[in-house]
Design an enzyme around this catalytic site. Structure first.
Site, PDB file in Angstrom:
ATOM      1  N   PHE A 176       5.124  26.676  25.995  1.00 21.28           N
ATOM      2  CA  PHE A 176       4.865  28.093  26.268  1.00 21.28           C
ATOM      3  C   PHE A 176       3.961  28.322  27.485  1.00 21.28           C
ATOM      4  O   PHE A 176       3.598  29.456  27.786  1.00 21.28           O
ATOM      5  CB  PHE A 176       4.252  28.768  25.033  1.00 21.28           C
ATOM      6  CG  PHE A 176       3.010  28.081  24.517  1.00 21.28           C
ATOM      7  CD1 PHE A 176       1.768  28.310  25.089  1.00 21.28           C
ATOM      8  CD2 PHE A 176       3.093  27.192  23.438  1.00 21.28           C
ATOM      9  CE1 PHE A 176       0.638  27.674  24.622  1.00 21.28           C
ATOM     10  CE2 PHE A 176       1.952  26.546  22.960  1.00 21.28           C
ATOM     11  CZ  PHE A 176       0.721  26.796  23.561  1.00 21.28           C
ATOM     12  N   THR A 197      -5.586  31.656  16.042  1.00 21.98           N
ATOM     13  CA  THR A 197      -4.429  31.560  16.935  1.00 21.98           C
ATOM     14  C   THR A 197      -3.146  31.964  16.209  1.00 21.98           C
ATOM     15  O   THR A 197      -2.282  32.633  16.772  1.00 21.98           O
ATOM     16  CB  THR A 197      -4.273  30.112  17.464  1.00 21.98           C
ATOM     17  OG1 THR A 197      -5.523  29.702  18.022  1.00 21.98           O
ATOM     18  CG2 THR A 197      -3.193  30.020  18.510  1.00 21.98           C
ATOM     19  N   ARG A 233      -8.141  40.187  16.367  1.00 18.34           N
ATOM     20  CA  ARG A 233      -6.720  39.832  16.284  1.00 18.34           C
ATOM     21  C   ARG A 233      -6.134  40.291  14.945  1.00 18.34           C
ATOM     22  O   ARG A 233      -5.029  40.824  14.879  1.00 18.34           O
ATOM     23  CB  ARG A 233      -6.537  38.331  16.468  1.00 18.34           C
ATOM     24  CG  ARG A 233      -6.676  37.896  17.923  1.00 18.34           C
ATOM     25  CD  ARG A 233      -6.476  36.401  18.063  1.00 18.34           C
ATOM     26  NE  ARG A 233      -6.475  35.967  19.456  1.00 18.34           N
ATOM     27  CZ  ARG A 233      -6.434  34.702  19.830  1.00 18.34           C
ATOM     28  NH1 ARG A 233      -6.393  33.753  18.911  1.00 18.34           N
ATOM     29  NH2 ARG A 233      -6.422  34.374  21.108  1.00 18.34           N
ATOM     30  N   ASN A 244      -1.664  38.268  22.006  1.00 17.50           N
ATOM     31  CA  ASN A 244      -2.780  38.347  21.054  1.00 17.50           C
ATOM     32  C   ASN A 244      -4.072  38.973  21.579  1.00 17.50           C
ATOM     33  O   ASN A 244      -5.149  38.698  21.077  1.00 17.50           O
ATOM     34  CB  ASN A 244      -3.016  36.990  20.389  1.00 17.50           C
ATOM     35  CG  ASN A 244      -3.406  35.932  21.392  1.00 17.50           C
ATOM     36  OD1 ASN A 244      -3.738  36.250  22.511  1.00 17.50           O
ATOM     37  ND2 ASN A 244      -3.375  34.684  20.979  1.00 17.50           N
ATOM     38  N   HIS A 287      -9.001  36.585  24.467  1.00 16.75           N
ATOM     39  CA  HIS A 287      -9.298  35.155  24.557  1.00 16.75           C
ATOM     40  C   HIS A 287     -10.794  34.934  24.355  1.00 16.75           C
ATOM     41  O   HIS A 287     -11.610  35.728  24.806  1.00 16.75           O
ATOM     42  CB  HIS A 287      -8.923  34.613  25.950  1.00 16.75           C
ATOM     43  CG  HIS A 287      -9.567  33.292  26.242  1.00 16.75           C
ATOM     44  ND1 HIS A 287      -9.035  32.099  25.823  1.00 16.75           N
ATOM     45  CD2 HIS A 287     -10.747  32.980  26.853  1.00 16.75           C
ATOM     46  CE1 HIS A 287      -9.853  31.110  26.181  1.00 16.75           C
ATOM     47  NE2 HIS A 287     -10.899  31.613  26.800  1.00 16.75           N
TER      48      HIS A 287
HETATM   49  N1  UDP Z   1       0.263  30.354  22.554  1.00 12.80           N
HETATM   50  C1  UDP Z   1       1.587  30.636  22.407  1.00 12.80           C
HETATM   51  N2  UDP Z   1       2.303  29.944  21.469  1.00 12.80           N
HETATM   52  C2  UDP Z   1       1.724  29.005  20.671  1.00 12.80           C
HETATM   53  C3  UDP Z   1       0.357  28.722  20.833  1.00 12.80           C
HETATM   54  C4  UDP Z   1      -0.353  29.414  21.789  1.00 12.80           C
HETATM   55  O1  UDP Z   1       2.137  31.494  23.097  1.00 12.80           O
HETATM   56  O2  UDP Z   1       2.411  28.414  19.820  1.00 12.80           O
HETATM   57  C5  UDP Z   1      -0.501  31.108  23.557  1.00 12.80           C
HETATM   58  C6  UDP Z   1      -1.275  32.239  22.903  1.00 12.80           C
HETATM   59  O3  UDP Z   1      -1.278  33.338  23.806  1.00 12.80           O
HETATM   60  C7  UDP Z   1      -2.665  31.645  22.787  1.00 12.80           C
HETATM   61  C8  UDP Z   1      -2.741  30.824  24.079  1.00 12.80           C
HETATM   62  O4  UDP Z   1      -1.449  30.269  24.192  1.00 12.80           O
HETATM   63  O5  UDP Z   1      -3.658  32.632  22.736  1.00 12.80           O
HETATM   64  C9  UDP Z   1      -3.778  29.743  24.090  1.00 12.80           C
HETATM   65  O6  UDP Z   1      -3.576  28.880  22.997  1.00 12.80           O
HETATM   66  P1  UDP Z   1      -4.792  28.350  22.132  1.00 12.80           P
HETATM   67  O7  UDP Z   1      -4.268  27.291  21.228  1.00 12.80           O
HETATM   68  O8  UDP Z   1      -5.939  28.022  23.042  1.00 12.80           O
HETATM   69  O9  UDP Z   1      -5.141  29.623  21.230  1.00 12.80           O
HETATM   70  P2  UDP Z   1      -6.377  30.620  21.249  1.00 12.80           P
HETATM   71  O10 UDP Z   1      -7.593  29.842  21.694  1.00 12.80           O
HETATM   72  O11 UDP Z   1      -6.034  31.720  22.209  1.00 12.80           O
HETATM   73  O12 UDP Z   1      -6.504  31.102  19.843  1.00 12.80           O
HETATM   74 MG    MG Z   2      -7.989  28.477  23.165  1.00 13.84          MG
END
Ligand code: UDP
Ligand code: MG
Length: 152
Positions: free
Chosen positions: A60, A94, A105, A115, A118
């Site tokens: 992604f 997440t 969220r 979402n 960040h």
């Molecule tokens: N993301 C996504 N698909 C997934 C996992 C993550 O589109 O299966 C995107 C989502 O926008 C997420 C960002 O990638 O906020 C960063 O991922 P991370 O695991 O760091 O999650 P976060 O810290 O934002 O909770």
């Molecule tokens: Mg992250």
């Protein structure tokens, strides 16, 4: 001092478009965290690729960078006791299904790729992200008059 821990929090383009900027800032302010820096910024592809470098091999990644570039982002630095961990708890998980009501969220979001917000996931990433999004002179140096009412 532990009260001076800092984290990087960004309201993503969907959060800005959905008029959630004030609501999200309000929650962090009311909690007692101190706002150290804030700007509305249309992030460059290079900045976003660097910001999400740890995810560069994820399927992604390209969509994530495109989404983060689809509009302005409100980039912020917040400070306070355990702000990295507490900030993350306030933001939510997440996985949409795990994000509890009461978190940003959990209250405003349904699908993983949109979402709204960040937050840094560790003190190391916070330091890296703050350095990436802000120049040192953009971090405000002031004392909150509420400090002694928030901390013992
Ligand atoms: N993301 C996504 N698909 C997934 C996992 C993550 O589109 O299966 C995107 C989502 O926008 C997420 C960002 O990638 O906020 C960063 O991922 P991370 O695991 O760091 O999650 P976060 O810290 O934002 O909770
Ligand atoms: Mg992250």
């Amino acid at each position: 001092m532990a009260n001076c821990e800092r984290t990087f929090i960004a309201i993503r383009p969907d959060g800005v478009q959905r008029s959630l900027v004030g609501e999200i800032i309000k929650r962090l302010e009311q909690k007692g965290f101190r706002l150290v820096a804030m700007k509305l910024i249309q992030a460059s592809e290079d900045l976003l690729k660097e910001h999400y470098i740890d995810l560069k091999d994820c399927p992604f990644f390209t969509d994530l960078v495109k989404y983060m570039q689809s509009g302005p982002v409100v980039a912020m630095v917040w400070e306070g006791l355990n702000v990295v961990k507490t900030g993350q708890v306030m933001l939510g998980e997440t996985n949409p299904a795990d994000s509890k009501p009461g978190t940003s969220r959990g209250d405003f979001w349904i699908q993983v790729g949109r979402n709204i917000i960040h937050g840094s996931d560790s003190m190391e990433s916070a330091e890296k992200e703050i350095g990436l999004w802000f120049q040192p002179e953009e971090l405000a140096d002031y004392k909150s008059c509420a400090q002694s009412w928030i901390y013992e």
